[in-house]
Motif scaffolding. Sequence first.
Motif, PDB file in Angstrom:
ATOM      1  N   GLU A  17      10.570  64.588 -16.478  1.00 45.83           N
ATOM      2  CA  GLU A  17       9.141  64.546 -16.769  1.00 45.83           C
ATOM      3  C   GLU A  17       8.883  64.558 -18.269  1.00 45.83           C
ATOM      4  OE1 GLU A  17       5.016  64.346 -16.127  1.00 45.83           O
ATOM      5  OE2 GLU A  17       6.796  63.751 -14.976  1.00 45.83           O
ATOM      6  N   ILE A  18       9.670  65.327 -19.013  1.00 50.60           N
ATOM      7  CA  ILE A  18       9.523  65.310 -20.472  1.00 50.60           C
ATOM      8  C   ILE A  18       9.814  63.913 -21.009  1.00 50.60           C
ATOM      9  CG2 ILE A  18      10.532  66.131 -22.634  1.00 50.60           C
ATOM     10  CD1 ILE A  18      10.897  68.864 -21.285  1.00 50.60           C
ATOM     11  N   GLY A  19      10.880  63.298 -20.507  1.00 50.01           N
ATOM     12  CA  GLY A  19      11.208  61.946 -20.939  1.00 50.01           C
ATOM     13  C   GLY A  19      10.139  60.942 -20.553  1.00 50.01           C
ATOM     14  N   ARG A  20       9.599  61.087 -19.340  1.00 48.04           N
ATOM     15  CA  ARG A  20       8.560  60.167 -18.899  1.00 48.04           C
ATOM     16  C   ARG A  20       7.324  60.266 -19.785  1.00 48.04           C
ATOM     17  NH1 ARG A  20       4.056  59.774 -17.097  1.00 48.04           N
ATOM     18  NH2 ARG A  20       3.741  62.015 -17.016  1.00 48.04           N
ATOM     19  N   ARG A  21       6.929  61.508 -20.099  1.00 51.92           N
ATOM     20  CA  ARG A  21       5.754  61.694 -20.941  1.00 51.92           C
ATOM     21  C   ARG A  21       6.009  61.199 -22.364  1.00 51.92           C
ATOM     22  NH1 ARG A  21       1.466  65.328 -19.213  1.00 51.92           N
ATOM     23  NH2 ARG A  21       1.754  65.697 -16.986  1.00 51.92           N
ATOM     24  N   ALA A  22       7.233  61.357 -22.825  1.00 53.82           N
ATOM     25  CA  ALA A  22       7.549  60.912 -24.181  1.00 53.82           C
ATOM     26  C   ALA A  22       7.495  59.393 -24.305  1.00 53.82           C
ATOM     27  CB  ALA A  22       8.935  61.424 -24.578  1.00 53.82           C
ATOM     28  N   GLU A  45       3.669  59.229  -1.571  1.00 55.73           N
ATOM     29  CA  GLU A  45       2.282  59.064  -2.017  1.00 55.73           C
ATOM     30  C   GLU A  45       1.902  60.126  -3.043  1.00 55.73           C
ATOM     31  OE1 GLU A  45      -0.155  59.085   1.477  1.00 55.73           O
ATOM     32  OE2 GLU A  45       0.819  57.340   2.330  1.00 55.73           O
ATOM     33  N   GLY A  46       2.595  61.247  -3.021  1.00 55.70           N
ATOM     34  CA  GLY A  46       2.314  62.301  -3.993  1.00 55.70           C
ATOM     35  C   GLY A  46       3.050  62.145  -5.304  1.00 55.70           C
ATOM     36  N   ARG A  47       4.003  61.226  -5.351  1.00 56.34           N
ATOM     37  CA  ARG A  47       4.860  61.122  -6.531  1.00 56.34           C
ATOM     38  C   ARG A  47       4.114  60.795  -7.824  1.00 56.34           C
ATOM     39  NH1 ARG A  47       8.758  58.686  -4.043  1.00 56.34           N
ATOM     40  NH2 ARG A  47       9.595  60.697  -3.414  1.00 56.34           N
ATOM     41  N   PRO A  48       3.021  60.050  -7.807  1.00 55.37           N
ATOM     42  CA  PRO A  48       2.310  59.776  -9.076  1.00 55.37           C
ATOM     43  C   PRO A  48       1.573  60.984  -9.654  1.00 55.37           C
ATOM     44  CG  PRO A  48       1.836  58.078  -7.423  1.00 55.37           C
ATOM     45  CD  PRO A  48       2.506  59.209  -6.707  1.00 55.37           C
ATOM     46  N   LEU A  49       1.497  62.081  -8.908  1.00 54.68           N
ATOM     47  CA  LEU A  49       0.648  63.191  -9.331  1.00 54.68           C
ATOM     48  C   LEU A  49       0.997  63.717 -10.714  1.00 54.68           C
ATOM     49  CD1 LEU A  49      -1.565  65.261  -8.801  1.00 54.68           C
ATOM     50  CD2 LEU A  49       0.130  66.668  -7.594  1.00 54.68           C
ATOM     51  N   ALA A  50       2.258  63.951 -10.987  1.00 55.34           N
ATOM     52  CA  ALA A  50       2.639  64.529 -12.279  1.00 55.34           C
ATOM     53  C   ALA A  50       2.118  63.682 -13.436  1.00 55.34           C
ATOM     54  CB  ALA A  50       4.155  64.686 -12.363  1.00 55.34           C
ATOM     55  N   ALA A  51       2.152  62.367 -13.258  1.00 55.67           N
ATOM     56  CA  ALA A  51       1.683  61.476 -14.324  1.00 55.67           C
ATOM     57  C   ALA A  51       0.169  61.480 -14.454  1.00 55.67           C
ATOM     58  CB  ALA A  51       2.177  60.052 -14.057  1.00 55.67           C
ATOM     59  N   GLU A  52      -0.536  61.826 -13.391  1.00 57.43           N
ATOM     60  CA  GLU A  52      -1.995  61.854 -13.419  1.00 57.43           C
ATOM     61  C   GLU A  52      -2.536  63.131 -14.060  1.00 57.43           C
ATOM     62  OE1 GLU A  52      -3.200  61.349  -9.382  1.00 57.43           O
ATOM     63  OE2 GLU A  52      -2.464  59.273  -9.248  1.00 57.43           O
ATOM     64  N   ILE A  53      -1.689  64.135 -14.173  1.00 55.73           N
ATOM     65  CA  ILE A  53      -2.109  65.440 -14.687  1.00 55.73           C
ATOM     66  C   ILE A  53      -2.046  65.438 -16.210  1.00 55.73           C
ATOM     67  CG2 ILE A  53      -1.363  67.852 -14.855  1.00 55.73           C
ATOM     68  CD1 ILE A  53      -0.560  67.641 -11.890  1.00 55.73           C
ATOM     69  N   LYS A  54      -3.101  65.912 -16.833  1.00 58.85           N
ATOM     70  CA  LYS A  54      -3.145  65.944 -18.298  1.00 58.85           C
ATOM     71  C   LYS A  54      -2.409  67.146 -18.872  1.00 58.85           C
ATOM     72  CE  LYS A  54      -7.534  63.446 -18.563  1.00 58.85           C
ATOM     73  NZ  LYS A  54      -8.960  63.503 -18.993  1.00 58.85           N
ATOM     74  N   ASP A  55      -2.507  68.303 -18.194  1.00 55.54           N
ATOM     75  CA  ASP A  55      -1.879  69.519 -18.701  1.00 55.54           C
ATOM     76  C   ASP A  55      -0.358  69.374 -18.659  1.00 55.54           C
ATOM     77  OD1 ASP A  55      -0.629  72.394 -18.104  1.00 55.54           O
ATOM     78  OD2 ASP A  55      -2.529  72.711 -19.165  1.00 55.54           O
ATOM     79  N   PHE A  56       0.270  69.497 -19.830  1.00 57.42           N
ATOM     80  CA  PHE A  56       1.708  69.258 -19.934  1.00 57.42           C
ATOM     81  C   PHE A  56       2.509  70.200 -19.043  1.00 57.42           C
ATOM     82  CE2 PHE A  56       5.749  70.311 -22.182  1.00 57.42           C
ATOM     83  CZ  PHE A  56       6.384  69.092 -22.014  1.00 57.42           C
ATOM     84  N   ARG A  57       2.210  71.489 -19.099  1.00 61.67           N
ATOM     85  CA  ARG A  57       2.974  72.467 -18.319  1.00 61.67           C
ATOM     86  C   ARG A  57       2.795  72.258 -16.824  1.00 61.67           C
ATOM     87  NH1 ARG A  57       4.264  77.923 -20.633  1.00 61.67           N
ATOM     88  NH2 ARG A  57       4.280  77.769 -22.892  1.00 61.67           N
ATOM     89  N   LEU A  58       1.559  72.001 -16.393  1.00 58.20           N
ATOM     90  CA  LEU A  58       1.333  71.769 -14.966  1.00 58.20           C
ATOM     91  C   LEU A  58       2.047  70.502 -14.514  1.00 58.20           C
ATOM     92  CD1 LEU A  58      -0.011  72.614 -12.326  1.00 58.20           C
ATOM     93  CD2 LEU A  58      -2.022  71.297 -13.023  1.00 58.20           C
ATOM     94  N   GLY A  59       2.065  69.496 -15.365  1.00 59.59           N
ATOM     95  CA  GLY A  59       2.797  68.278 -15.027  1.00 59.59           C
ATOM     96  C   GLY A  59       4.272  68.555 -14.798  1.00 59.59           C
ATOM     97  N   LEU A  60       4.849  69.414 -15.644  1.00 53.67           N
ATOM     98  CA  LEU A  60       6.253  69.797 -15.451  1.00 53.67           C
ATOM     99  C   LEU A  60       6.435  70.544 -14.142  1.00 53.67           C
ATOM    100  CD1 LEU A  60       7.390  71.047 -18.988  1.00 53.67           C
ATOM    101  CD2 LEU A  60       7.705  68.789 -17.972  1.00 53.67           C
ATOM    102  N   GLU A  61       5.529  71.485 -13.861  1.00 51.23           N
ATOM    103  CA  GLU A  61       5.625  72.269 -12.630  1.00 51.23           C
ATOM    104  C   GLU A  61       5.548  71.371 -11.392  1.00 51.23           C
ATOM    105  OE1 GLU A  61       4.860  76.506 -10.907  1.00 51.23           O
ATOM    106  OE2 GLU A  61       6.055  75.644 -12.517  1.00 51.23           O
ATOM    107  N   VAL A  62       4.632  70.437 -11.416  1.00 52.56           N
ATOM    108  CA  VAL A  62       4.489  69.522 -10.284  1.00 52.56           C
ATOM    109  C   VAL A  62       5.737  68.658 -10.120  1.00 52.56           C
ATOM    110  CG1 VAL A  62       3.234  67.477  -9.480  1.00 52.56           C
ATOM    111  CG2 VAL A  62       1.987  69.509 -10.231  1.00 52.56           C
ATOM    112  N   SER A  63       6.322  68.231 -11.221  1.00 53.75           N
ATOM    113  CA  SER A  63       7.541  67.421 -11.127  1.00 53.75           C
ATOM    114  C   SER A  63       8.677  68.218 -10.485  1.00 53.75           C
ATOM    115  CB  SER A  63       7.961  66.916 -12.509  1.00 53.75           C
ATOM    116  OG  SER A  63       8.447  67.962 -13.338  1.00 53.75           O
TER     117      SER A  63
END
Length: 292
Positions: free
Chosen positions: A274-279, A215-233
């Motif tokens: 996560e970089i690939g997903r965001r790209a 249930e937590g797996r979508p979190l990284a994609a919901e985060i706007k801050d790029f660095r925090l998204g990487l950290e969460v991933s």
Amino acid sequence: MTSASELRSGKTHRDENFPVASWIIHPRHRELILAFYNFVRTADDIADHAMLDAATKLNYLDLLEAELLGRGTTQPEAVGLRRALAERGMPPRHALDVLIAFRMDVTKLRYEDWDEVIHYCRYSAMPVGRFMLDVHGESTSTWPASDALCAGLQINNHLQDCGKDYRNLNRVYLPRDALDAVGAKVEELGHLKSSPALLRCLQGLAERTDVLLGEGRPLAAEIKDFRLGLEVSVIQAFADRIVEMLKVRDPLSERVHPKPIEFLMSTIGAVGSEIGRRAFGKRPVSNPAPRA
């Protein structure tokens, strides 16, 4: 009273199951995050201190709260966090929530069911994720996924340390009804190896924790801050690796902590993914199973 700092266990942010203010996070946030961590770690060490009685522990936790709120300057971690929050114009709400959990650690040694464990996680783990999101200016719409990830991390830790918690603190986070369902006894946590019944209980709880992590797996994609998204991933990858170990191993007799090289490989893999997903704009797949 002795400064709470003098009662610290020696554990630091580098000893956790997940990165804390790592190089991934923007430097402008690290001082505040470490101030929050040091406050929480100090309070946690007080609650877990083997040589303090319950009344003394609660007095220290009350003192940390009072000084966080501006009433006193004797406790460096409280004063440091208070000042760091003031510089950013942030309230102490998440740190105050965590103190509720540490008071529970002092006064509540058993949990009846899964819901009680999740209630504990509401104060022990979920405020940490919410704090990180607030620091980065993220929307509260990210909280549900963050809460699930943080609860999963917390229960992973409960399962990893179940023997040590019982032996050292007589504290058991395993729900009583889960133990009863398989005919396991709390006292078995003091053994060097789990009985078949206790192992079924532990691995069943790991399966439930895996649902939370899904249930937590979508979190990284919901985060706007790029660095925090990487950290969460990266945190998600660590949590997933640990729960996979817990689903097949016995935490009383086997290693259920990834080795440093495993952490490194998980970090590299998670950052790259996560970089690939965001790209390419792809969203992670969440676990479809409902929270039990």
